[in-house]
Motif scaffolding. Structure first.
Motif, PDB file in Angstrom:
ATOM      1  N   PHE A  28       0.831  -1.209   0.000  1.00 44.43           N
ATOM      2  CA  PHE A  28       0.000   0.000   0.000  1.00 44.43           C
ATOM      3  C   PHE A  28       0.862   1.254   0.000  1.00 44.43           C
ATOM      4  N   GLU A  29       1.871   1.299   0.883  1.00 45.56           N
ATOM      5  CA  GLU A  29       2.679   2.510   0.992  1.00 45.56           C
ATOM      6  C   GLU A  29       3.528   2.748  -0.243  1.00 45.56           C
ATOM      7  N   LEU A  30       4.066   1.672  -0.834  1.00 53.21           N
ATOM      8  CA  LEU A  30       4.868   1.825  -2.047  1.00 53.21           C
ATOM      9  C   LEU A  30       4.021   2.372  -3.191  1.00 53.21           C
ATOM     10  N   SER A  31       2.840   1.803  -3.396  1.00 54.96           N
ATOM     11  CA  SER A  31       1.964   2.270  -4.480  1.00 54.96           C
ATOM     12  C   SER A  31       1.538   3.719  -4.250  1.00 54.96           C
ATOM     13  N   ALA A  32       1.146   4.031  -3.017  1.00 61.78           N
ATOM     14  CA  ALA A  32       0.690   5.387  -2.715  1.00 61.78           C
ATOM     15  C   ALA A  32       1.816   6.399  -2.882  1.00 61.78           C
ATOM     16  N   ASP A  33       3.032   6.047  -2.449  1.00 62.60           N
ATOM     17  CA  ASP A  33       4.151   6.985  -2.557  1.00 62.60           C
ATOM     18  C   ASP A  33       4.494   7.284  -4.010  1.00 62.60           C
ATOM     19  N   ILE A  34       4.459   6.280  -4.857  1.00 66.09           N
ATOM     20  CA  ILE A  34       4.759   6.504  -6.279  1.00 66.09           C
ATOM     21  C   ILE A  34       3.715   7.418  -6.903  1.00 66.09           C
ATOM     22  N   ILE A  35       2.444   7.170  -6.597  1.00 64.27           N
ATOM     23  CA  ILE A  35       1.367   7.999  -7.162  1.00 64.27           C
ATOM     24  C   ILE A  35       1.462   9.437  -6.657  1.00 64.27           C
ATOM     25  N   ILE A  36       1.668   9.604  -5.347  1.00 67.56           N
ATOM     26  CA  ILE A  36       1.722  10.948  -4.771  1.00 67.56           C
ATOM     27  C   ILE A  36       2.952  11.700  -5.260  1.00 67.56           C
ATOM     28  N   LEU A  37       4.086  11.017  -5.377  1.00 61.72           N
ATOM     29  CA  LEU A  37       5.302  11.673  -5.867  1.00 61.72           C
ATOM     30  C   LEU A  37       5.102  12.193  -7.287  1.00 61.72           C
ATOM     31  N   THR A  38       4.536  11.357  -8.155  1.00 65.11           N
ATOM     32  CA  THR A  38       4.331  11.759  -9.553  1.00 65.11           C
ATOM     33  C   THR A  38       3.321  12.898  -9.672  1.00 65.11           C
ATOM     34  N   THR A  39       2.149  12.694  -9.093  1.00 63.54           N
ATOM     35  CA  THR A  39       1.110  13.721  -9.204  1.00 63.54           C
ATOM     36  C   THR A  39       1.481  14.985  -8.430  1.00 63.54           C
ATOM     37  N   GLY A  40       2.211  14.815  -7.320  1.00 62.23           N
ATOM     38  CA  GLY A  40       2.589  15.979  -6.520  1.00 62.23           C
ATOM     39  C   GLY A  40       3.556  16.895  -7.233  1.00 62.23           C
ATOM     40  N   ILE A  41       4.581  16.321  -7.850  1.00 60.09           N
ATOM     41  CA  ILE A  41       5.548  17.147  -8.577  1.00 60.09           C
ATOM     42  C   ILE A  41       4.871  17.841  -9.754  1.00 60.09           C
ATOM     43  N   ILE A  42       4.082  17.084 -10.517  1.00 54.71           N
ATOM     44  CA  ILE A  42       3.402  17.679 -11.680  1.00 54.71           C
ATOM     45  C   ILE A  42       2.435  18.770 -11.237  1.00 54.71           C
ATOM     46  N   GLY A  43       1.626  18.478 -10.214  1.00 50.54           N
ATOM     47  CA  GLY A  43       0.631  19.440  -9.767  1.00 50.54           C
ATOM     48  C   GLY A  43       1.240  20.716  -9.218  1.00 50.54           C
ATOM     49  N   ASN A  44       2.274  20.603  -8.402  1.00 52.52           N
ATOM     50  CA  ASN A  44       2.892  21.800  -7.829  1.00 52.52           C
ATOM     51  C   ASN A  44       3.625  22.619  -8.882  1.00 52.52           C
ATOM     52  N   VAL A  45       4.246  21.952  -9.842  1.00 51.79           N
ATOM     53  CA  VAL A  45       4.885  22.697 -10.943  1.00 51.79           C
ATOM     54  C   VAL A  45       3.833  23.466 -11.740  1.00 51.79           C
ATOM     55  N   LEU A  46       2.682  22.852 -11.969  1.00 52.97           N
ATOM     56  CA  LEU A  46       1.612  23.534 -12.708  1.00 52.97           C
ATOM     57  C   LEU A  46       1.039  24.707 -11.913  1.00 52.97           C
ATOM     58  N   ILE A  47       0.948  24.570 -10.577  1.00 55.61           N
ATOM     59  CA  ILE A  47       0.497  25.704  -9.767  1.00 55.61           C
ATOM     60  C   ILE A  47       1.453  26.882  -9.931  1.00 55.61           C
ATOM     61  N   ILE A  48       2.749  26.615  -9.809  1.00 54.42           N
ATOM     62  CA  ILE A  48       3.748  27.686  -9.960  1.00 54.42           C
ATOM     63  C   ILE A  48       3.661  28.304 -11.344  1.00 54.42           C
ATOM     64  N   PHE A  49       3.515  27.467 -12.363  1.00 53.69           N
ATOM     65  CA  PHE A  49       3.502  27.952 -13.736  1.00 53.69           C
ATOM     66  C   PHE A  49       2.277  28.819 -14.018  1.00 53.69           C
ATOM     67  N   PHE A  50       1.093  28.309 -13.708  1.00 50.38           N
ATOM     68  CA  PHE A  50      -0.117  29.034 -14.082  1.00 50.38           C
ATOM     69  C   PHE A  50      -0.336  30.280 -13.223  1.00 50.38           C
ATOM     70  N   PHE A  51      -0.013  30.222 -11.940  1.00 49.10           N
ATOM     71  CA  PHE A  51      -0.182  31.418 -11.118  1.00 49.10           C
ATOM     72  C   PHE A  51       0.883  32.473 -11.426  1.00 49.10           C
ATOM     73  N   THR A  52       1.923  32.080 -12.136  1.00 41.33           N
ATOM     74  CA  THR A  52       2.922  33.046 -12.605  1.00 41.33           C
ATOM     75  C   THR A  52       2.541  33.614 -13.959  1.00 41.33           C
ATOM     76  N   LYS A  53       2.018  32.776 -14.841  1.00 36.43           N
ATOM     77  CA  LYS A  53       1.752  33.180 -16.216  1.00 36.43           C
ATOM     78  C   LYS A  53       0.410  33.865 -16.413  1.00 36.43           C
ATOM     79  N   LEU A  54      -0.605  33.452 -15.680  1.00 33.59           N
ATOM     80  CA  LEU A  54      -1.921  34.066 -15.873  1.00 33.59           C
ATOM     81  C   LEU A  54      -1.898  35.515 -15.404  1.00 33.59           C
ATOM     82  N   ARG A  55      -2.285  36.397 -16.275  1.00 40.05           N
ATOM     83  CA  ARG A  55      -2.161  37.829 -16.022  1.00 40.05           C
ATOM     84  C   ARG A  55      -2.984  38.295 -14.828  1.00 40.05           C
ATOM     85  N   ILE A  56      -4.138  37.693 -14.641  1.00 41.28           N
ATOM     86  CA  ILE A  56      -5.043  38.157 -13.588  1.00 41.28           C
ATOM     87  C   ILE A  56      -4.471  37.919 -12.193  1.00 41.28           C
TER      88      ILE A  56
END
Length: 350
Positions: A28-56
């Protein structure tokens, strides 16, 4: 003889059940860690990107908090999960191999986690100030205040990171604090108050007050763009507060129970079950640092619309750039526009 056989059978049954629980826990922990690591890095990078790029969002204090919160969230995920995954694959707990890695990992993960936790409080505070019906309170919501609170937050987080760097050791229950005085501080103040009741109370109270202010915005004469932005950021702030409350409280409770009862468990099966429960709460805690972007997409249709428009605008610019290329005439060596097969449209500015 019969009693000895029954005792042996009971012991074998206990060992089998304990081994089964640990096996399920590891998978359980191995599967969850792999999923959270992948989605976490992608999601946080997208937060930084879009909140930086969106003009509003440029110059918005709440967007600034969300960006630095995404950076620290990614720091927690990177500090903990890769070493956990490697440890599962090689069947070895890496932090138990060297005390240096034990200290560094705890320092980085808890410093980033504490910083992220109080950044959520500052997000709720900013939304309460920026949506307040009193003008003097709205004027206090500035990017300068955001920078000052961030510096204060860094100081507190680094101080506690240094405490982990000094007192963390490798012992019977792994890499944690064993010094008696430091253990009292972390058991009775750090976990239940500093990283538990206090930030949850501050963020939830200010979040609810900001929600009440937003419901009154329609009565005030303010631009509709600002009104929509305030509602959107308040919804995002409340979603962030709700996530840390739902996913963080079980971890705090389980950590306190484990720290105070691990030595009193004589039954191996009870100890294995407690360990499995603690791992589930750890997984929930790590999920809090990796799902924020997806939560924002779910709770904010306006955020989805802004991202969609941003992507379409970028794509449209690429297409129109190709379609509007000029062709040089071979007769008079003059530039004439090429027939444009692409229709022109105006997308909503973000």
């Amino acid at each position: 003889m019969a009693k000895e056989n029954n005792a042996t059978m009971e012991m074998n049954s206990t060992l089998d059940s304990v081994q089964f629980i640990y096996s399920i826990s590891k998978i359980f922990e191995l599967s969850a860690d792999i999923i959270i690591l992948t989605t976490g890095i992608i999601g946080n990078v997208l937060i930084i990107f879009f909140f930086t790029k969106l003009r509003i969002f440029r110059g918005n204090q709440c967007a600034y908090y969300l960006k630095i919160c995404a950076i620290t969230d990614m720091g927690v995920v990177i500090a903990m999960l890769p070493s956990n995954i490697v440890g599962y694959l090689i069947n070895e707990i890496l932090v138990r191999l060297t005390v240096i890695w034990c200290k560094i990992q705890l320092m980085c993960s808890y410093s980033c986690g504490l910083y992220s936790l109080y950044t959520i409080c500052f997000i709720a505070l900013d939304q309460y100030l920026s949506t307040n019906h009193r003008q003097i309170w709205r004027q206090r919501s500035t990017i300068r205040l955001a920078h000052c609170l961030s510096y204060l937050n860094i100081s507190v987080a680094v101080f506690h990171g240094i405490l982990f760097l000094i007192f963390a050791e490798i012992g019977i229950i792994g890499c944690t604090i064993y010094h008696p005085i430091a253990r009292i501080y972390f058991t009775f103040f750090y976990y239940p108050i500093l990283s538990g009741v206090l930030p949850l109370a501050i963020s939830s109270t200010l979040g609810l007050l900001a929600y009440r202010n937003v419901r009154r915005i329609i009565r005030r004469q303010i631009p509709i763009v600002r009104r929509r932005l305030d509602r959107q950021m308040t919804a995002i702030a409340l979603a962030r507060v709700l996530c840390i409350f739902i996913l963080g409280v079980p971890f705090l409770l389980a950590s306190l129970v484990e720290a105070n009862t691990i030595y009193s468990f004589q039954d191996p099966r009870g100890r294995a079950i407690l360990s499995f429960i603690v791992k589930i709460t750890y997984t929930l805690l790590y999920a809090n640092y990796g799902i924020n972007f997806y939560v924002f997409l779910i709770i904010s249709p306006r955020f989805r619309h802004q991202i969609k428009n941003f992507i379409l605008k970028k794509r449209w610019r690429q297409v129109t750039r190709v379609c509007n290329q000029e062709v040089v005439s071979p007769v008079n060596n003059q530039s004439t526009p090429e027939n444009d097969p692409c229709p022109v449209s105006v997308l909503e500015s973000v």
